[in-house]
Write a protein that holds these residues in place. Structure first.
Motif, PDB file in Angstrom:
ATOM      1  N   UNK A 130     133.825 -65.627  22.966  1.00 52.66           N
ATOM      2  CA  UNK A 130     134.945 -65.558  22.027  1.00 52.66           C
ATOM      3  C   UNK A 130     134.668 -66.337  20.745  1.00 52.66           C
ATOM      4  N   UNK A 131     134.233 -67.590  20.857  1.00 50.30           N
ATOM      5  CA  UNK A 131     133.903 -68.330  19.642  1.00 50.30           C
ATOM      6  C   UNK A 131     132.835 -67.655  18.779  1.00 50.30           C
ATOM      7  N   UNK A 134     134.520 -65.056  16.874  1.00 47.01           N
ATOM      8  CA  UNK A 134     135.327 -65.663  15.822  1.00 47.01           C
ATOM      9  C   UNK A 134     134.499 -66.155  14.651  1.00 47.01           C
ATOM     10  N   UNK A 135     133.325 -66.692  14.951  1.00 48.29           N
ATOM     11  CA  UNK A 135     132.443 -67.132  13.865  1.00 48.29           C
ATOM     12  C   UNK A 135     132.006 -65.919  13.046  1.00 48.29           C
ATOM     13  N   UNK A 164     136.438 -58.672  27.156  1.00 45.33           N
ATOM     14  CA  UNK A 164     137.340 -58.866  26.018  1.00 45.33           C
ATOM     15  C   UNK A 164     136.573 -59.085  24.720  1.00 45.33           C
ATOM     16  N   UNK A 168     136.410 -56.630  21.469  1.00 47.69           N
ATOM     17  CA  UNK A 168     136.956 -57.112  20.199  1.00 47.69           C
ATOM     18  C   UNK A 168     135.902 -57.044  19.088  1.00 47.69           C
TER      19      UNK A 168
ATOM     20  N   UNK B  62     145.599 -57.653  17.494  1.00 46.02           N
ATOM     21  CA  UNK B  62     144.459 -57.745  18.402  1.00 46.02           C
ATOM     22  C   UNK B  62     144.660 -56.840  19.617  1.00 46.02           C
ATOM     23  N   UNK B  63     143.592 -56.557  20.325  1.00 45.86           N
ATOM     24  CA  UNK B  63     143.763 -56.001  21.666  1.00 45.86           C
ATOM     25  C   UNK B  63     144.487 -57.030  22.553  1.00 45.86           C
ATOM     26  N   UNK B  64     144.948 -56.594  23.707  1.00 42.81           N
ATOM     27  CA  UNK B  64     145.595 -57.524  24.642  1.00 42.81           C
ATOM     28  C   UNK B  64     144.485 -58.292  25.345  1.00 42.81           C
ATOM     29  N   UNK B  65     143.888 -59.184  24.615  1.00 37.58           N
ATOM     30  CA  UNK B  65     142.657 -59.888  25.041  1.00 37.58           C
ATOM     31  C   UNK B  65     142.754 -61.336  24.593  1.00 37.58           C
ATOM     32  N   UNK B  66     143.637 -62.078  25.246  1.00 33.37           N
ATOM     33  CA  UNK B  66     143.902 -63.441  24.770  1.00 33.37           C
ATOM     34  C   UNK B  66     142.672 -64.329  24.844  1.00 33.37           C
ATOM     35  N   UNK B  67     141.862 -64.151  25.876  1.00 34.98           N
ATOM     36  CA  UNK B  67     140.650 -64.963  25.978  1.00 34.98           C
ATOM     37  C   UNK B  67     139.768 -64.738  24.761  1.00 34.98           C
ATOM     38  N   UNK B  68     139.624 -63.478  24.370  1.00 34.42           N
ATOM     39  CA  UNK B  68     138.732 -63.176  23.244  1.00 34.42           C
ATOM     40  C   UNK B  68     139.317 -63.652  21.925  1.00 34.42           C
ATOM     41  N   UNK B  69     140.599 -63.370  21.670  1.00 36.97           N
ATOM     42  CA  UNK B  69     141.056 -63.699  20.319  1.00 36.97           C
ATOM     43  C   UNK B  69     141.405 -65.178  20.153  1.00 36.97           C
ATOM     44  N   UNK B  71     139.672 -67.512  21.824  1.00 37.51           N
ATOM     45  CA  UNK B  71     138.302 -68.007  21.705  1.00 37.51           C
ATOM     46  C   UNK B  71     137.755 -67.745  20.310  1.00 37.51           C
ATOM     47  N   UNK B  72     138.059 -66.585  19.771  1.00 39.79           N
ATOM     48  CA  UNK B  72     137.598 -66.244  18.415  1.00 39.79           C
ATOM     49  C   UNK B  72     138.217 -67.184  17.387  1.00 39.79           C
ATOM     50  N   UNK B  73     139.455 -67.550  17.604  1.00 39.36           N
ATOM     51  CA  UNK B  73     140.094 -68.490  16.679  1.00 39.36           C
ATOM     52  C   UNK B  73     139.360 -69.830  16.695  1.00 39.36           C
ATOM     53  N   UNK B  74     138.919 -70.253  17.875  1.00 42.77           N
ATOM     54  CA  UNK B  74     138.159 -71.503  17.969  1.00 42.77           C
ATOM     55  C   UNK B  74     136.868 -71.378  17.148  1.00 42.77           C
ATOM     56  N   UNK B  75     136.200 -70.239  17.306  1.00 44.31           N
ATOM     57  CA  UNK B  75     134.950 -70.025  16.565  1.00 44.31           C
ATOM     58  C   UNK B  75     135.176 -69.945  15.070  1.00 44.31           C
ATOM     59  N   UNK B  95     145.808 -66.295  31.498  1.00 42.21           N
ATOM     60  CA  UNK B  95     144.660 -65.403  31.285  1.00 42.21           C
ATOM     61  C   UNK B  95     143.709 -65.939  30.208  1.00 42.21           C
ATOM     62  N   UNK B  98     141.082 -71.230  29.405  1.00 40.06           N
ATOM     63  CA  UNK B  98     139.808 -71.883  29.104  1.00 40.06           C
ATOM     64  C   UNK B  98     139.588 -72.013  27.604  1.00 40.06           C
TER      65      UNK B  98
END
Lengths: 328, 341
Positions: A130-131, A134-135, A164, A168, B62-69, B71-75, B95, B98
């Protein structure tokens, strides 16, 4: 895509350095842990996941990256950190938990962060994906160059985060490459015992992205596949899933009895050690001779020894420093 | 920050969206991701109008993908952006936890303070409208318990806007927990007291500062979010009985304004904590500990807590309403306290 002579030597040098680093960590790690193995003892306490055998994945991919590109790595991060150019003295000091470490000892071996070269890792399987997405999104939104590469083991392909994140990244067509280091074992469980497809690159089809399989832990095969995937990401063509067949020559972690391996597996793998193999290739190609190889190995070993001395001679932060940097 | 006297009233939903829009106008690093936050404007109205002004690049369904988005926000946050992500219901944290507590909350620490994760995770809390046990929880204590993330809980639109602006500008991750019954969504039976005057210009409410929203001498009613309004109603009733109750709105759980709690109880000598989150191991116990660890002699009576029983939240109206805190329960608790004193 073929590596230049310079790139080939760079990959070899970094594999040699990474392996020697692991060899030294292995021996120092065992200090204070014999005759009774207690993970909390010795100059390097805690879990230790060595990357021996997986070096081709790191160098074959990172040969195409610069400091501005983002890498998220796994609980087994040393070879990737070395290839990404993480500052070696500070990295080793962090592995020892010292004040001069990348994070002053707040992170340790599974939590290495070097913002200077955009390197991070996490001890939780699959959670670096995920990170990385995001990066990559950040670069797209900022109009800044650079791609993100998420490393993972084959076990991570069975995590929800894998599904996921790949979906994405593909939906948003982001400059990210997903790299599976398939070493065949999720701790003690064999890949075929827990994975519904023979090869994880096949799963790329589910996300409408290219899936590329690189067999045989082959340095230049990895270099070629990673080069194309990363070039496509840079061109704005979206993500790729790269599955690399590799192997670990050590246990999952130090202290692992490796009883789960079939008889003879480990000995067979030693015969296929990628470093002597690549050395042979470079000797045959005339890029190395015995003298230049010895010089290269000596130089790499000296560099590692310098980093280890730096770490050993560094102090710990005060215990109360544990309270710092929760917030900035 | 001083502001002109505002006369315009906003719902919390409008106030949140306005704060986000104002920050997006001045800071290109700010963007929003989440489920149904685009053309729909957020299920609870938190992003209404943003996509029209800022477009699909910066307001991303977003898709219904909380782990991904998440996590993406962290990145993205670690790479120089200031993402705002919405976890539609806090109950959905299962869900994607982590990404929240192992990445968002820990990367700064693990990096020795060198990696900043300036992101806002906004999420809806609370029930009272028979949405049952997977869409009605508060989980304040769950998030406040885990180190590395700030946690704010507005009770009214003024604080909602100021806390959102502060959260976006903070260099640390902030979990912004808004209570559904305060949002001002027509279909959710909104608490009227949450819709208050909100200045049009940008301002911040400092994270980590509680507010005395009603002064009193006889008891401190300490609460957050929707509970503040139950306390204010109870204070009205108690006033008619000749008692003056002080109401303290915590506003932030991390950092917690322990000084404000101690100061209030130091004045009144009595403490009732009202929390819609689960009773045990939670906010209510923490507030009581904050007082008694510091000075147990300031109390004229044993402190009380009104919190959600340690049960999954039931669906049927009679059971659901029976279990929730309300003004009557607060008044009863005070009467009991005075009788037993």
């Amino acid at each position: 895509m073929k590596p230049t002579a310079e790139q080939r030597l760079w990959m070899y040098r970094n594999m040699v350095l990474s392996r020697y680093l692991e060899t030294r960590i292995e021996s120092i790690y065992m200090e204070g842990k014999t005759p009774v193995f207690n993970m909390a003892n010795g100059p390097i306490p805690g879990e230790m996941h060595l990357s021996n055998g997986q070096e081709p994945c790191a160098v074959g991919v990172c040969a195409h990256l610069t400091a501005e590109d983002v890498v998220t790595a796994t609980h087994r991060p040393h070879h990737i950190a070395v290839a990404k150019g993480v500052e070696l003295d500070a990295m080793v000091a962090e592995i020892f938990g010292k004040a001069t470490g990348l994070s002053g000892g707040h992170g340790g071996h599974m939590h290495l962060f070097d913002a200077r070269v955009n390197f991070a890792c996490s001890g939780i399987v699959g959670q670096g994906l995920g990170p990385a997405v995001g990066a990559a999104l950040s670069r797209k939104l900022q109009g800044k160059s650079g791609v993100a590469v998420a490393f993972m083991g084959e076990g991570a392909a069975n995590q929800g985060a894998f599904h996921e994140s790949l979906n994405l990244a593909a939906v948003w067509k982001l400059p990210v490459v997903f790299v599976i280091e398939d070493n065949g074992w999720g701790i003690s469980v064999a890949k075929e015992a827990c994975t519904a497809v023979p090869n994880n690159h096949l799963r790329a089809a589910a996300y409408g992205m290219p899936g590329v399989h690189v067999p045989d832990n082959d340095v230049e095969g990895i270099f070629a596949a990673a080069g194309e995937a990363i070039a496509n990401a840079r061109k704005g063509l979206g993500p790729t899933l790269l599955e690399i067949e590799t192997f670990r020559l050590a246990g999952h972690f130090m202290g692992d009895s490796e009883d789960y391996r079939p008889a003879g597996e480990k000995e067979g793998l030693q015969q296929r050690d990628p470093i002597p193999r690549y050395r042979r290739q470079l000797l045959d190609a005339g890029l190395l001779d015995e003298n230049s190889d010895a010089a290269l190995v000596n130089e790499a070993q000296a560099r590692v020894e310098t980093a280890i001395r730096f770490a050993q001679n560094s102090e710990f932060l005060s215990p109360e420093a544990a309270l710092d940097v929760v917030f900035v | 920050m001083t502001t002109k006297k505002a006369t315009r009233k906003l719902t919390i939903a409008r106030a949140m969206a306005e704060a986000i829009a104002q920050e997006m106008r001045i800071d290109p690093r700010v963007f929003v991701m989440g489920e149904d936050i685009g053309p729909l404007g957020g299920v609870f109205g938190t992003t209404r109008g943003l996509i029209t002004e800022f477009g699909t690049e910066r307001v991303r369904d977003t898709p219904i993908s909380e782990t991904a988005f998440i996590g993406a926000a962290v990145g993205a946050a670690s790479d120089g952006m200031r993402p705002i992500v919405e976890l539609m219901f806090v109950d959905f944290f299962g869900v994607c936890m982590d990404a929240i507590y192992n990445l968002m909350a820990k990367n700064t620490y693990f990096s020795g303070g060198k990696v900043r994760v300036p992101m806002v995770l906004m999420t809806s809390t609370g029930g009272g409208y028979s949405d049952a046990g997977q869409h009605s929880q508060c989980l304040y204590g769950t998030f406040a318990h885990l180190p590395g993330m700030k946690v704010v809980v507005p009770s009214n639109a003024y604080d909602a806007k100021g806390l959102m602006t502060a959260a976006i500008r903070d260099d640390n991750p902030v979990v912004y927990m808004y209570h559904k019954s305060l949002q001002g969504m027509g279909w959710l039976g909104t608490e009227k007291g949450a819709t208050v005057a909100v200045p049009e210009e940008s301002y911040t409410v400092e994270i980590g500062k509680a507010a005395v929203v009603r002064k009193g001498n006889d008891v401190s009613l300490v609460s957050l979010g929707a509970g503040v309004h139950h306390c204010l109603r109870a204070a009205e009733v108690l006033q008619k009985e000749g008692f003056s109750a002080e109401v303290l709105d915590l506003r932030s759980l991390v950092p917690l304004d322990r000084e404000a709690v101690r100061a209030s109880v130091g004045r009144t000598g009595r403490l009732i904590v009202v929390d819609e989150d689960y009773h045990s191991y939670g906010v209510s116990g923490e507030i009581i500990a904050t007082v008694v660890e510091h000075n147990h002699t300031c109390l004229k009576a044993a402190p009380k807590r009104l919190a959600y029983p340690d049960i999954p939240i039931p669906f049927a109206r009679p059971m659901e309403q029976w279990a929730l805190p309300n003004a009557d329960k607060i008044v009863d608790a005070f009467r009991q306290m005075m009788l037993n004193q």
